[in-house]
Design a protein around this motif. Sequence first.
Motif, PDB file in Angstrom:
ATOM      1  N   GLY A 158      -0.512  33.534  28.583  1.00  0.00           N
ATOM      2  CA  GLY A 158      -1.262  34.240  29.618  1.00  0.00           C
ATOM      3  C   GLY A 158      -1.630  33.345  30.783  1.00  0.00           C
ATOM      4  N   PRO A 159      -2.664  33.736  31.528  1.00  0.00           N
ATOM      5  CA  PRO A 159      -3.078  32.971  32.712  1.00  0.00           C
ATOM      6  C   PRO A 159      -3.402  31.513  32.386  1.00  0.00           C
ATOM      7  CG  PRO A 159      -4.153  35.116  32.676  1.00  0.00           C
ATOM      8  CD  PRO A 159      -3.448  34.960  31.359  1.00  0.00           C
ATOM      9  N   THR A 160      -3.065  30.645  33.315  1.00  0.00           N
ATOM     10  CA  THR A 160      -3.157  29.196  33.127  1.00  0.00           C
ATOM     11  C   THR A 160      -4.554  28.713  32.769  1.00  0.00           C
ATOM     12  OG1 THR A 160      -1.305  28.882  34.625  1.00  0.00           O
ATOM     13  CG2 THR A 160      -2.713  26.973  34.243  1.00  0.00           C
ATOM     14  N   ASP A 161      -5.551  29.096  33.533  1.00  0.00           N
ATOM     15  CA  ASP A 161      -6.904  28.567  33.301  1.00  0.00           C
ATOM     16  C   ASP A 161      -7.383  28.828  31.882  1.00  0.00           C
ATOM     17  OD1 ASP A 161      -7.188  27.435  35.801  1.00  0.00           O
ATOM     18  OD2 ASP A 161      -8.153  29.199  36.677  1.00  0.00           O
ATOM     19  N   GLU A 162      -7.164  30.039  31.385  1.00  0.00           N
ATOM     20  CA  GLU A 162      -7.610  30.378  30.028  1.00  0.00           C
ATOM     21  C   GLU A 162      -6.825  29.581  28.980  1.00  0.00           C
ATOM     22  OE1 GLU A 162      -7.407  34.704  29.768  1.00  0.00           O
ATOM     23  OE2 GLU A 162      -8.090  34.751  31.852  1.00  0.00           O
ATOM     24  N   GLY A 163      -5.538  29.412  29.191  1.00  0.00           N
ATOM     25  CA  GLY A 163      -4.709  28.643  28.264  1.00  0.00           C
ATOM     26  C   GLY A 163      -5.106  27.185  28.214  1.00  0.00           C
ATOM     27  N   LEU A 164      -5.441  26.613  29.364  1.00  0.00           N
ATOM     28  CA  LEU A 164      -5.862  25.211  29.408  1.00  0.00           C
ATOM     29  C   LEU A 164      -7.199  25.020  28.701  1.00  0.00           C
ATOM     30  CD1 LEU A 164      -4.814  24.085  33.006  1.00  0.00           C
ATOM     31  CD2 LEU A 164      -3.596  23.751  30.837  1.00  0.00           C
ATOM     32  N   LYS A 165      -8.106  25.976  28.880  1.00  0.00           N
ATOM     33  CA  LYS A 165      -9.406  25.892  28.183  1.00  0.00           C
ATOM     34  C   LYS A 165      -9.197  25.917  26.678  1.00  0.00           C
ATOM     35  CE  LYS A 165     -12.079  28.049  31.855  1.00  0.00           C
ATOM     36  NZ  LYS A 165     -12.696  29.298  32.300  1.00  0.00           N
ATOM     37  N   LEU A 166      -8.331  26.789  26.195  1.00  0.00           N
ATOM     38  CA  LEU A 166      -8.046  26.876  24.768  1.00  0.00           C
ATOM     39  C   LEU A 166      -7.437  25.575  24.263  1.00  0.00           C
ATOM     40  CD1 LEU A 166      -7.961  28.568  22.173  1.00  0.00           C
ATOM     41  CD2 LEU A 166      -5.723  29.393  22.907  1.00  0.00           C
ATOM     42  N   TYR A 167      -6.503  25.020  25.022  1.00  0.00           N
ATOM     43  CA  TYR A 167      -5.863  23.754  24.638  1.00  0.00           C
ATOM     44  C   TYR A 167      -6.898  22.628  24.549  1.00  0.00           C
ATOM     45  CZ  TYR A 167      -2.883  19.641  24.752  1.00  0.00           C
ATOM     46  OH  TYR A 167      -2.288  18.448  24.465  1.00  0.00           O
ATOM     47  N   GLU A 168      -7.783  22.562  25.535  1.00  0.00           N
ATOM     48  CA  GLU A 168      -8.818  21.529  25.545  1.00  0.00           C
ATOM     49  C   GLU A 168      -9.735  21.651  24.333  1.00  0.00           C
ATOM     50  OE1 GLU A 168     -10.874  21.419  29.325  1.00  0.00           O
ATOM     51  OE2 GLU A 168      -8.958  21.304  30.403  1.00  0.00           O
ATOM     52  N   VAL A 169     -10.136  22.865  23.994  1.00  0.00           N
ATOM     53  CA  VAL A 169     -10.989  23.097  22.821  1.00  0.00           C
ATOM     54  C   VAL A 169     -10.259  22.684  21.549  1.00  0.00           C
ATOM     55  CG1 VAL A 169     -12.076  24.896  21.412  1.00  0.00           C
ATOM     56  CG2 VAL A 169     -12.385  24.908  23.890  1.00  0.00           C
ATOM     57  N   ASP A 170      -8.990  23.057  21.435  1.00  0.00           N
ATOM     58  CA  ASP A 170      -8.194  22.730  20.245  1.00  0.00           C
ATOM     59  C   ASP A 170      -7.928  21.241  20.088  1.00  0.00           C
ATOM     60  OD1 ASP A 170      -8.055  25.301  19.344  1.00  0.00           O
ATOM     61  OD2 ASP A 170      -5.901  25.556  19.681  1.00  0.00           O
ATOM     62  N   SER A 171      -7.879  20.505  21.197  1.00  0.00           N
ATOM     63  CA  SER A 171      -7.530  19.095  21.098  1.00  0.00           C
ATOM     64  C   SER A 171      -8.741  18.201  20.866  1.00  0.00           C
ATOM     65  CB  SER A 171      -6.721  18.628  22.298  1.00  0.00           C
ATOM     66  OG  SER A 171      -7.198  19.124  23.506  1.00  0.00           O
ATOM     67  N   LYS A 172      -9.899  18.781  20.716  1.00  0.00           N
ATOM     68  CA  LYS A 172     -11.109  17.973  20.447  1.00  0.00           C
ATOM     69  C   LYS A 172     -11.249  17.702  18.975  1.00  0.00           C
ATOM     70  CE  LYS A 172     -13.738  19.279  24.454  1.00  0.00           C
ATOM     71  NZ  LYS A 172     -14.919  19.861  24.978  1.00  0.00           N
TER      72      LYS A 172
END
Length: 172
Positions: A158-172
């Motif tokens: 989906g949209p970039t901003d939401e995908g990047l937020k999810l990736y950042e949360v997952d990589s913590k």
Amino acid sequence: MLSRITTPTTGNVKIRGRLGALLEVGTGFHQELTGRENTYLYGSILGMTHAEVNQKFEAIVDFSEIGDFIDTPVKRYSSGMYVRLAFAVAAHLDPEILLLDEVLAVGDFAFQRKCMNFARQLEQKGSTILFVSHNMFSIKSMCQRVIYLKKGQVVYDGPTDEGLKLYEVDSK
């Protein structure tokens, strides 16, 4: 799979149109050949005819900005020079699909910007750009849509901003 390095374990992949792929600096280059010779070799690997490379040769060299070294064996090139020449050849293939896999992490910022702008121009002409990266800034500036894969599974599309937020949360 799109670049034909591996085949799917199930199903199939169909490519419609010309695919240009930049996967790793110097893939398809022969160390003992000059930049000029590798331009023809890599162009051929990507599906360009000798006549096509002849027609686009000056534009390729101009884009790469390594004209002074085009007759030097590529074993003497820096990684930045490799990526400049490889990107220039692949971009001048006029691909309907351009696959960029972290290759632009090499090279100076000005050349990275030049490549990104060129990719955007291809996109405006109707080409599809498949950009594989872990560089959030590059993804945000290049992509309107992201597909986040985790262990081979689509986690988000989906949209970039939401995908990047999810990736950042997952990589913590």
